[in-house]
Design an enzyme around this catalytic site. Structure first.
Site, PDB file in Angstrom:
ATOM      1  CB  THR A 138      -0.755   0.037   1.069  1.00 28.67           C
ATOM      2  OG1 THR A 138      -0.184  -0.005   2.331  1.00 28.67           O
ATOM      3  CG2 THR A 138      -1.789  -1.282   1.253  1.00 28.67           C
ATOM      4  CD1 TRP A 139       5.782   4.103  -0.788  1.00 25.81           C
ATOM      5  CD2 TRP A 139       6.595   2.888  -2.085  1.00 25.81           C
ATOM      6  NE1 TRP A 139       6.647   4.811  -1.162  1.00 25.81           N
ATOM      7  CE2 TRP A 139       7.287   3.920  -2.431  1.00 25.81           C
ATOM      8  CE3 TRP A 139       6.812   1.915  -3.306  1.00 25.81           C
ATOM      9  CZ2 TRP A 139       8.404   4.232  -2.799  1.00 25.81           C
ATOM     10  CZ3 TRP A 139       8.015   2.168  -3.776  1.00 25.81           C
ATOM     11  CH2 TRP A 139       8.710   3.304  -3.922  1.00 25.81           C
TER      12      TRP A 139
ATOM     13  CG  ASP B 150       4.070  -4.524   3.495  1.00 29.34           C
ATOM     14  OD1 ASP B 150       4.591  -4.785   4.531  1.00 29.34           O
ATOM     15  OD2 ASP B 150       4.650  -3.544   2.797  1.00 29.34           O
TER      16      ASP B 150
ATOM     17  CE1 TYR C  23       6.761   2.101   2.314  1.00 29.52           C
ATOM     18  CE2 TYR C  23       5.002   0.505   2.464  1.00 29.52           C
ATOM     19  CZ  TYR C  23       6.395   0.806   2.336  1.00 29.52           C
ATOM     20  OH  TYR C  23       7.103  -0.290   2.035  1.00 29.52           O
TER      21      TYR C  23
HETATM   22  N1  NAP Z   1      10.666  -2.939   2.319  1.00 30.42           N
HETATM   23  C1  NAP Z   1      10.809  -1.866   1.660  1.00 30.42           C
HETATM   24  O1  NAP Z   1      11.910  -1.122   1.909  1.00 30.42           O
HETATM   25  C2  NAP Z   1       9.943  -1.515   0.584  1.00 30.42           C
HETATM   26  C3  NAP Z   1      10.575  -0.647  -0.408  1.00 30.42           C
HETATM   27  C4  NAP Z   1       9.429  -0.352  -1.378  1.00 30.42           C
HETATM   28  C5  NAP Z   1       8.315  -1.107  -1.442  1.00 30.42           C
HETATM   29  N2  NAP Z   1       7.815  -1.892  -0.482  1.00 30.42           N
HETATM   30  C6  NAP Z   1       6.487  -2.490  -0.531  1.00 30.42           C
HETATM   31  O2  NAP Z   1       6.656  -3.182  -1.943  1.00 30.42           O
HETATM   32  C7  NAP Z   1       5.316  -2.632  -2.683  1.00 30.42           C
HETATM   33  C8  NAP Z   1       5.241  -2.897  -3.878  1.00 30.42           C
HETATM   34  O3  NAP Z   1       6.502  -1.986  -4.402  1.00 30.42           O
HETATM   35  P1  NAP Z   1       5.982  -1.180  -5.829  1.00 30.42           P
HETATM   36  O4  NAP Z   1       4.690  -0.355  -5.623  1.00 30.42           O
HETATM   37  O5  NAP Z   1       7.499  -0.522  -5.969  1.00 30.42           O
HETATM   38  O6  NAP Z   1       5.900  -2.392  -6.701  1.00 30.42           O
HETATM   39  P2  NAP Z   1       5.593  -2.483  -8.444  1.00 30.42           P
HETATM   40  O7  NAP Z   1       4.359  -3.377  -8.090  1.00 30.42           O
HETATM   41  O8  NAP Z   1       6.848  -3.399  -8.893  1.00 30.42           O
HETATM   42  O9  NAP Z   1       5.395  -1.129  -8.705  1.00 30.42           O
HETATM   43  C9  NAP Z   1       4.129  -0.590  -8.753  1.00 30.42           C
HETATM   44  C10 NAP Z   1       4.184   0.533  -9.670  1.00 30.42           C
HETATM   45  O10 NAP Z   1       4.482   0.019 -11.051  1.00 30.42           O
HETATM   46  C11 NAP Z   1       3.422   0.420 -11.915  1.00 30.42           C
HETATM   47  N3  NAP Z   1       2.804  -0.455 -12.829  1.00 30.42           N
HETATM   48  C12 NAP Z   1       2.605  -1.873 -12.634  1.00 30.42           C
HETATM   49  N4  NAP Z   1       2.451  -2.461 -13.898  1.00 30.42           N
HETATM   50  C13 NAP Z   1       2.418  -1.407 -14.764  1.00 30.42           C
HETATM   51  C14 NAP Z   1       2.245  -1.579 -16.084  1.00 30.42           C
HETATM   52  N5  NAP Z   1       1.853  -2.706 -16.739  1.00 30.42           N
HETATM   53  N6  NAP Z   1       2.526  -0.374 -16.866  1.00 30.42           N
HETATM   54  C15 NAP Z   1       2.874   0.718 -16.312  1.00 30.42           C
HETATM   55  N7  NAP Z   1       2.998   0.711 -14.919  1.00 30.42           N
HETATM   56  C16 NAP Z   1       2.804  -0.351 -14.059  1.00 30.42           C
HETATM   57  C17 NAP Z   1       2.187   1.073 -10.936  1.00 30.42           C
HETATM   58  O11 NAP Z   1       1.419   1.813 -11.560  1.00 30.42           O
HETATM   59  P3  NAP Z   1      -0.370   1.653 -11.397  1.00 30.42           P
HETATM   60  O12 NAP Z   1      -0.608   1.765 -10.247  1.00 30.42           O
HETATM   61  O13 NAP Z   1      -0.759   2.896 -12.531  1.00 30.42           O
HETATM   62  O14 NAP Z   1      -0.617   0.339 -12.072  1.00 30.42           O
HETATM   63  C18 NAP Z   1       3.041   1.306  -9.936  1.00 30.42           C
HETATM   64  O15 NAP Z   1       3.286   2.650 -10.129  1.00 30.42           O
HETATM   65  C19 NAP Z   1       4.964  -1.553  -1.774  1.00 30.42           C
HETATM   66  O16 NAP Z   1       3.631  -1.169  -2.035  1.00 30.42           O
HETATM   67  C20 NAP Z   1       5.384  -1.754  -0.410  1.00 30.42           C
HETATM   68  O17 NAP Z   1       4.305  -2.319   0.300  1.00 30.42           O
HETATM   69  C21 NAP Z   1       8.922  -2.224   0.387  1.00 30.42           C
END
Ligand code: NAP
Length: 306
Positions: free
Chosen positions: A20-21, A47, A52
């Site tokens: 949910t970042w 998560d 966030y």
């Molecule tokens: N522990 C840590 O240090 C840490 C750090 C970072 C993240 N996290 C966790 O991991 C989760 C996931 O991270 P994340 O959000 O970076 O993951 P992700 O799923 O790799 O990236 C999501 C982003 O990608 C875009 N996206 C996905 N599919 C797409 C497509 N086909 N075309 C264009 N854009 C696309 C999404 O846009 P749309 O929303 O428009 O689809 C969104 O902006 C976070 O919510 C958090 O809970 C943990």
């Protein structure tokens, strides 16, 4: 949706979880739609973190889950703490207990299923963290604990003091961020990929029964954006498309399936807030790539095999 056991527990959680970042960018109504889509597709694990969206993401998530079709006890809710943005990491007992209380208030829930230390604090006193975890568990505020971005020695040092088993280590892993496996493939060599940045995270986690939650499955390293459909990753996108056509799914699904094909039983943490992209990505839960397909994707991402 395939399920995976978290750590050594008998908790069957979806092998894809929703992070949910980015939820602070949604209205509560939009968040309800996003979460409901995830639940419809079989996701039961969510998560968050107190940092966030400067804590807004926890608030919006908390309001939205009140309005979805599943009750609190049917969902696994995890959040993270220990970072005070732009100031310090803080694993003091006082901070951790206060941080959990604040997260519970924002999420408007009585307990967390899982609580992770977000990033390793060099000033960590393991015995002090242990006291905080004991108090939080005894008070019924947190059921289980884990860490995020910890190397194996850091996990081991902390585990040594804890009464609870560390169930989770949340780590970045995607087709464009493969350091955790590159150095193993390049063992005993002198090229850049042989450099071991993290310790043997995958091997350690497998031996200790710690679930790795792979964050940012569609992103390049260093917050450099999404590789899906990015012309800079042309070869990878061609390979993703080839397999997407074969399995009749999206490229997102293949990128997820690539992570899930690893025998470490990862849980993939997707962060899209777009219901269509959620549905696209979740199709990867059930796909079993062949060994050659897994390697073809790895090589098309610019890697090599010695
Ligand atoms: N522990 C840590 O240090 C840490 C750090 C970072 C993240 N996290 C966790 O991991 C989760 C996931 O991270 P994340 O959000 O970076 O993951 P992700 O799923 O790799 O990236 C999501 C982003 O990608 C875009 N996206 C996905 N599919 C797409 C497509 N086909 N075309 C264009 N854009 C696309 C999404 O846009 P749309 O929303 O428009 O689809 C969104 O902006 C976070 O919510 C958090 O809970 C943990």
């Amino acid at each position: 949706m395939k399920l995976v056991n978290l750590g050594n527990t008998n908790w069957s959680v979806s092998n894809i979880a929703l992070g949910t970042w980015r939820m602070n960018k949604l209205t509560v109504d939009q968040a309800v739609k996003t979460i409901e889509t995830a639940i419809d597709q079989g996701i039961n694990f969510f998560d968050s973190s107190d940092v966030y969206g400067r804590s807004e993401s926890e608030k919006i998530f908390g309001q939205a889950i009140k309005q979805v079709s599943k009750s609190r006890d049917e969902l696994f809710i995890q959040t993270k703490g220990g970072i005070i943005s732009h100031q310090r990491y803080d694993f003091s007992k006082q901070h951790l207990i206060q941080a959990v209380d604040n997260s519970l208030m924002r999420l408007d829930v009585d307990y967390l299923d899982s609580y992770l230390l977000h990033r390793p604090d060099p000033l960590m006193e393991p015995d002090e963290v242990a006291e905080a975890f004991d108090d939080l568990q005894k008070a019924g505020k947190v059921r289980h604990f884990g860490v995020s971005n910890f190397n194996p020695q850091q996990v081991s040092l902390l585990q040594n003091s804890l009464n609870q088993k560390i169930l989770v280590n949340q780590l970045q892993f995607s087709l464009m961020h493969t350091g955790m496996i590159d150095h193993g493939i390049h063992t005993n060599m002198t090229d850049n990929r042989s450099v071991n940045h993290d310790g043997e995270l995958i091997e350690y986690s497998r031996r200790k029964n710690i679930t790795i939650q792979a964050w940012s499955p569609f992103q390049y390293s260093n917050y450099a954006g999404v590789f899906i459909d990015d012309p800079k990753a042309e070869n990878l996108n061609q390979e993703l498309q080839k397999l997407a056509d074969k399995y009749q799914v999206s490229k997102n699904a293949i990128a997820v399936a690539w992570i899930l094909r690893h025998p470490a039983n990862f849980q993939v943490l997707i962060g899209t807030m777009n219901p269509e992209h959620i549905i696209d990505s979740i199709a990867g839960s059930d796909i079993q790539l062949s060994r050659q397909e897994w390697y073809d994707l790895y090589l098309s991402a610019g890697n090599d095999l010695p």
